[in-house]
Design a protein around this motif. Structure first.
Motif, short mmCIF file in Angstrom:
data_model
loop_
_atom_site.label_atom_id
_atom_site.label_comp_id
_atom_site.label_asym_id
_atom_site.label_seq_id
_atom_site.Cartn_x
_atom_site.Cartn_y
_atom_site.Cartn_z
N TYR A 11 34.09 20.86 -2.35
CA TYR A 11 34.56 22.38 -1.99
C TYR A 11 35.97 22.44 -1.40
CZ TYR A 11 29.24 22.29 -2.07
OH TYR A 11 28.23 22.23 -2.43
N ASN A 12 36.71 23.37 -1.83
CA ASN A 12 38.02 23.53 -1.49
C ASN A 12 37.87 24.72 -0.21
OD1 ASN A 12 40.51 24.88 -0.84
ND2 ASN A 12 41.11 24.21 -3.16
N LYS A 18 38.31 32.34 1.20
CA LYS A 18 38.47 33.66 0.07
C LYS A 18 37.10 34.18 -0.29
CE LYS A 18 41.05 34.90 -3.77
NZ LYS A 18 41.64 34.64 -5.08
N ALA A 19 36.38 33.37 -0.58
CA ALA A 19 34.90 34.14 -1.26
C ALA A 19 34.38 34.52 0.10
CB ALA A 19 34.18 32.65 -1.77
N ALA A 25 33.95 41.97 2.05
CA ALA A 25 34.69 43.28 1.56
C ALA A 25 33.54 43.90 0.87
CB ALA A 25 36.09 43.12 1.09
N MET A 26 33.10 43.27 -0.12
CA MET A 26 32.27 43.81 -1.17
C MET A 26 30.85 44.20 -0.47
SD MET A 26 32.70 40.94 -4.14
CE MET A 26 31.24 41.07 -4.68
N ASP A 87 40.75 39.62 -10.96
CA ASP A 87 40.35 38.19 -10.78
C ASP A 87 39.11 37.76 -11.62
OD1 ASP A 87 39.28 35.61 -9.91
OD2 ASP A 87 40.27 35.96 -8.01
N ALA A 88 39.22 36.98 -12.62
CA ALA A 88 38.10 36.60 -13.49
C ALA A 88 37.08 36.27 -12.93
CB ALA A 88 38.63 35.56 -14.60
N ARG A 89 37.16 35.47 -11.76
CA ARG A 89 36.15 34.92 -10.93
C ARG A 89 35.20 35.92 -10.36
NH1 ARG A 89 38.98 31.01 -7.09
NH2 ARG A 89 40.25 32.81 -7.23
N MET A 90 36.22 36.99 -10.08
CA MET A 90 35.30 38.37 -9.45
C MET A 90 34.68 39.15 -10.43
SD MET A 90 35.93 38.16 -6.12
CE MET A 90 35.13 39.74 -5.72
#
Length: 105
Positions: A11-12, A18-19, A25-26, A87-90
């Motif tokens: 894990y970074n 960030k996640a 926020a979501m 963001d593609a991941r989002m």
């Protein structure tokens, strides 16, 4: 002697933080609804207002929060601002969330 934790290397920490910030926020119901409406589209504020069903000022406040957290991007065309998931991941996460939570069945 230092004992290495093999799980830690998977894990970074920067990406985990960030996640977590993005998920926080979501987590507001109106922001989640906005993201479900957006999906992979680029939509102007008035279209979001029409689909979400609240005031433009309320939508604008929530869009600003999502933009500040780098969840949304925006582009101005003439006198309209269009918002999109930047963001593609989002997009991947929103697609999964739409499938699970936003579908009509």
């Amino acid at each position: 002697m230092k004992v290495e934790n093999p799980q830690h290397d998977l894990y970074n920490d920067t990406e985990i933080v960030k996640a977590a910030l993005c998920l926080k926020a979501m987590s507001h119901p109106l922001r989640l609804k906005i993201l479900c409406v957006l999906g992979s589209d680029s939509i102007c504020v008035q279209q979001i207002v029409d689909q979400v069903g609240t005031s433009q000022s309320n939508i604008s406040q929530h869009l600003a929060i999502l933009k500040e957290k780098n969840i949304l991007g925006s582009k101005k065309q003439a006198n309209r601002v269009y918002y999109f998931i930047d963001d593609a991941r989002m997009l991947q996460l929103i697609k999964m969330m739409r499938d699970v939570f936003c579908s009509s069945h």
